[in-house]
Write a protein that holds these residues in place. Structure first.
Motif, PDB file in Angstrom:
ATOM      1  N   HIS A   1      -1.100  -5.424   7.689  1.00 54.19           N
ATOM      2  CA  HIS A   1      -0.058  -4.450   7.401  1.00 54.19           C
ATOM      3  C   HIS A   1       0.146  -3.445   8.528  1.00 54.19           C
ATOM      4  CE1 HIS A   1      -0.129  -5.068   2.749  1.00 54.19           C
ATOM      5  NE2 HIS A   1       0.695  -5.876   3.357  1.00 54.19           N
ATOM      6  N   ASP A   2      -0.940  -3.054   9.208  1.00 48.83           N
ATOM      7  CA  ASP A   2      -0.808  -2.017  10.223  1.00 48.83           C
ATOM      8  C   ASP A   2      -0.470  -2.571  11.599  1.00 48.83           C
ATOM      9  OD1 ASP A   2      -3.197  -3.257  10.721  1.00 48.83           O
ATOM     10  OD2 ASP A   2      -4.382  -1.417  10.864  1.00 48.83           O
ATOM     11  N   ARG A   3      -0.244  -3.880  11.710  1.00 45.79           N
ATOM     12  CA  ARG A   3       0.066  -4.464  13.012  1.00 45.79           C
ATOM     13  C   ARG A   3       1.513  -4.133  13.396  1.00 45.79           C
ATOM     14  NH1 ARG A   3      -0.379 -10.884  14.640  1.00 45.79           N
ATOM     15  NH2 ARG A   3       0.445 -10.650  16.767  1.00 45.79           N
TER      16      ARG A   3
ATOM     17  N   HIS B   1      12.513  -4.182   3.147  1.00 47.32           N
ATOM     18  CA  HIS B   1      13.001  -5.226   2.248  1.00 47.32           C
ATOM     19  C   HIS B   1      13.212  -4.696   0.825  1.00 47.32           C
ATOM     20  CE1 HIS B   1      12.679  -9.203   4.432  1.00 47.32           C
ATOM     21  NE2 HIS B   1      12.209  -8.348   5.327  1.00 47.32           N
ATOM     22  N   VAL B   2      12.382  -3.764   0.383  1.00 45.67           N
ATOM     23  CA  VAL B   2      12.513  -3.264  -0.986  1.00 45.67           C
ATOM     24  C   VAL B   2      13.372  -2.004  -1.059  1.00 45.67           C
ATOM     25  CG1 VAL B   2      10.313  -4.266  -1.680  1.00 45.67           C
ATOM     26  CG2 VAL B   2      10.361  -1.921  -0.835  1.00 45.67           C
ATOM     27  N   ARG B   3      13.696  -1.421   0.103  1.00 47.62           N
ATOM     28  CA  ARG B   3      14.505  -0.208   0.114  1.00 47.62           C
ATOM     29  C   ARG B   3      16.006  -0.486   0.150  1.00 47.62           C
ATOM     30  NH1 ARG B   3      10.836   3.109   4.584  1.00 47.62           N
ATOM     31  NH2 ARG B   3       9.192   3.777   3.113  1.00 47.62           N
ATOM     32  N   VAL B   4      16.403  -1.665   0.576  1.00 50.95           N
ATOM     33  CA  VAL B   4      17.820  -1.962   0.731  1.00 50.95           C
ATOM     34  C   VAL B   4      18.507  -1.938  -0.636  1.00 50.95           C
ATOM     35  CG1 VAL B   4      17.513  -4.461   0.579  1.00 50.95           C
ATOM     36  CG2 VAL B   4      19.451  -3.525   1.836  1.00 50.95           C
ATOM     37  N   THR B   5      19.718  -1.378  -0.702  1.00 51.69           N
ATOM     38  CA  THR B   5      20.410  -1.147  -1.971  1.00 51.69           C
ATOM     39  C   THR B   5      21.639  -2.039  -2.104  1.00 51.69           C
ATOM     40  OG1 THR B   5      21.885   0.563  -1.109  1.00 51.69           O
ATOM     41  CG2 THR B   5      19.701   1.274  -1.826  1.00 51.69           C
TER      42      THR B   5
ATOM     43  N   GLU C   1       5.855  -1.344   7.316  1.00 51.23           N
ATOM     44  CA  GLU C   1       7.098  -0.586   7.280  1.00 51.23           C
ATOM     45  C   GLU C   1       8.302  -1.508   7.192  1.00 51.23           C
ATOM     46  OE1 GLU C   1       8.093   2.795   7.136  1.00 51.23           O
ATOM     47  OE2 GLU C   1       6.059   2.769   6.340  1.00 51.23           O
ATOM     48  N   HIS C   2       8.218  -2.684   7.853  1.00 48.75           N
ATOM     49  CA  HIS C   2       9.319  -3.635   7.728  1.00 48.75           C
ATOM     50  C   HIS C   2       9.367  -4.219   6.313  1.00 48.75           C
ATOM     51  CE1 HIS C   2      12.339  -6.563   8.518  1.00 48.75           C
ATOM     52  NE2 HIS C   2      11.529  -7.564   8.272  1.00 48.75           N
TER      53      HIS C   2
ATOM     54  N   PRO D   1       0.837  -1.210   0.000  1.00 49.32           N
ATOM     55  CA  PRO D   1       0.000   0.000   0.000  1.00 49.32           C
ATOM     56  C   PRO D   1       0.866   1.252   0.000  1.00 49.32           C
ATOM     57  CG  PRO D   1       0.012  -1.013   2.175  1.00 49.32           C
ATOM     58  CD  PRO D   1       0.693  -1.981   1.251  1.00 49.32           C
ATOM     59  N   PRO D   2       0.377   2.345  -0.562  1.00 46.70           N
ATOM     60  CA  PRO D   2       1.166   3.586  -0.565  1.00 46.70           C
ATOM     61  C   PRO D   2       1.380   4.099   0.850  1.00 46.70           C
ATOM     62  CG  PRO D   2      -1.083   4.014  -1.284  1.00 46.70           C
ATOM     63  CD  PRO D   2      -0.942   2.521  -1.197  1.00 46.70           C
ATOM     64  N   GLU D   3       2.476   4.813   1.033  1.00 48.41           N
ATOM     65  CA  GLU D   3       2.747   5.423   2.329  1.00 48.41           C
ATOM     66  C   GLU D   3       1.721   6.521   2.614  1.00 48.41           C
ATOM     67  OE1 GLU D   3       7.143   6.127   3.173  1.00 48.41           O
ATOM     68  OE2 GLU D   3       7.112   5.933   0.982  1.00 48.41           O
TER      69      GLU D   3
END
Length: 519
Positions: A418-420, A486-490, A481-482, A197-199
């Motif tokens: 997702h919000d947990r 996973h998709v933000r790591v470069t 957020e976790h 979902p979008p931020e």
């Protein structure tokens, strides 16, 4: 490699943006010149520059957050409609003879608000319009288009002001926006990846600010931008005063001065690729700052138009060299997921420095004279070169910030909302006891990475009963957020992680566990 201009949408938007930017530069000439007629105060003239830049200082980060979480096309269309209304309103007021300093500043602020909402979305949309291999060329074309407009707009604005007054310029600026609107309306933007979902807006703002605090490469760019633009703003803010009161020029003459700046910028853009091949990026910024400082001081000494023109050509060359270096470094310093927000923070520092500088140098000019303000700004540019030594730009040696996607899918017993949250992640390492101190040093970059990408807490602990048994832990606000971590790591993060995990001993990889608060 195909040219970005082979993309129909990019080509149409590039051409329409050049026309719109010509209208913007015509407006800038008209607004500055009209203010010299409405008020004799150098401070009021300088405040026109401040009114142009201050809204971006306020709105850059919110605009960047919107550009990262909603349809950028809709953001751009809304911003252009706002700009059309503001430009039309200013034209109507001026043509009716109702213009006053307050109204002029108010409408200029409104126009700048539209530009502020548009800028991050536009910059972040370029990768969607051209192939990846053409992106660098597309950025260069956009820069060239801006400088083409800078070369044409001021002179054309000066001619129109001399013939028909500032109101006509404001009306043409409103017309120039319509081309961009038409292109955006016809653009059918591809839908984004919606597996998460979008931020939310507040969370997106926080994430952008958090990234800036934890990204050293971006911080270098921000410091260098502040050190240059705070002092460089004096030339832009006081040029109308120099033109009218020091050089005795009319509106056409002022337009010629701005055209000289634009021509210098175009010439600098053409020379820049050759310079970059032989001069390191950091050295290039030093040369540009010294050249701009010399031009600022020389402008105070120029007795007439004939000498002011070459001075401003040199200033334009220095300006585009510094702008290209800083903007390019900002692009290289940030990954795609936060690009609009990070670039918005860069624009915030840029425009905030220009705004504060315009007010500062206008006040100094009011108290001590225009020449004194220009000399002081030139001296400040030279002193600020200390930042080039303390905070060097890395250029092509920038980190690889492409997504690595090397984190495995979390092992869970069932579906998790997702919000947990909050979520606690622990990673168990087995280290040789005599290597614990070296391992802790190697883990220091991982603390920055975890916090930068969303962790609110981080720790590294050793088992008191089993030396060498280490636990890394970090907390995240929610499960989604976790997943975003996973998709933000470069790829650069992966290099740091691999360096730390090289200390791990044992036949199995480090054990990762996810702990979540009871629902």
């Amino acid at each position: 490699m195909s040219s970005p201009l082979s993309s129909p949408v990019f080509r149409a938007l590039w051409l329409a943006t050049i026309v719109s930017n010509i209208g913007t530069w015509m407006h800038d000439v008209g607004a500055a010149w009209l203010m010299t007629s409405l008020s004799p105060s150098p401070l009021m003239v300088a405040l026109v520059q401040a009114a142009t830049t201050f809204p971006l200082f306020l709105l850059a980060l919110p605009a960047g957050a919107l550009a990262d979480i909603v349809d950028r096309r809709k953001v751009l269309i809304g911003a252009q409609l706002w700009t059309l209304c503001a430009a039309g309103g200013l034209a109507a007021v001026t043509l009716a003879g109702w213009a006053s300093p307050a109204l002029l500043l108010g409408f200029t602020v409104a126009l700048a608000c539209g530009a502020a909402m548009s800028a991050p979305a536009f910059q972040a949309s370029v990768p969607e319009l051209v192939p990846r291999e053409s992106l660098t060329q597309a950025v260069a074309l956009n820069s060239t288009g801006i400088n083409i407009a800078r070369a044409i707009g001021p002179a054309l604005g000066g001619v129109i002001i001399a013939a028909a007054g500032s109101g006509a310029v404001f009306a043409l600026n409103a017309v120039s926006v319509t081309g961009v609107l038409i292109v955006l309306w016809r653009w059918r933007r591809a839908p984004g990846d919606a597996h998460l979902p979008p931020e939310r807006f507040g969370g997106a703002l926080a994430a952008g600010s958090r990234f800036a605090v934890r990204a050293p490469a971006l911080q270098v760019v921000l410091v260098r931008a502040l050190a240059f633009f705070l002092f460089a703003s004096a030339l832009w803010a006081l040029l109308p005063v120099v033109a009218r009161r020091e050089l005795g020029l009319d509106a056409l003459g002022y337009g010629v001065l701005l055209t000289a700046l634009g021509c210098g910028a175009v010439a600098g853009a053409l020379l820049l690729p050759r310079m970059r091949r032989v001069v390191p990026i950091n050295a290039l910024t030093v040369i540009a700052a010294v050249l701009f400082a010399g031009a600022t001081a020389a402008l105070a000494l120029a007795p007439g138009l004939a000498l002011a023109i070459p001075v401003l050509v040199a200033a334009g060359m220095a300006w585009i060299a510094m702008m290209a270096a800083l903007n390019g470094a900002a692009q290289l310093a940030v990954p795609g997921w936060v690009k609009a927000r990070a670039l918005a923070i860069y624009l915030l520092v840029f425009q905030g420095s220009m705004t504060a500088g315009a007010a500062l140098w206008g006040s100094i000019a009011l108290q001590a004279g225009t020449d004194a303000a220009l000399f002081a700004a030139a001296g400040g540019l030279v002193v600020a070169l200390i930042a080039a030594w303390r905070f060097p730009l890395s250029g092509e040696d920038a980190l690889d910030l492409a997504p690595s996607l090397h984190w495995g899918t979390p092992v869970v017993a069932g579906e998790i909302a997702h919000d947990r949250g909050p979520v606690l992640v622990t990673i168990e390492y087995r280290i040789d006891p005599d290597q614990v101190a070296a391992f802790a040093r190697a883990m220091a970059p991982m603390q920055r990475v975890r916090r930068r990408d969303g962790a609110s807490g981080w720790g590294l602990y050793e088992d008191a009963a089993m030396p060498g048994l280490m636990i890394e832990s970090f907390t995240v606000q929610s499960w989604v957020e976790h997943l975003r971590q996973h998709v933000r790591v470069t790829n650069a993060d992966r290099t740091d992680q691999d360096a730390a995990r090289a200390f791990h001993r044992g036949p199995q990889p480090p054990v990762v566990r996810h702990w979540i608060a009871p629902g």
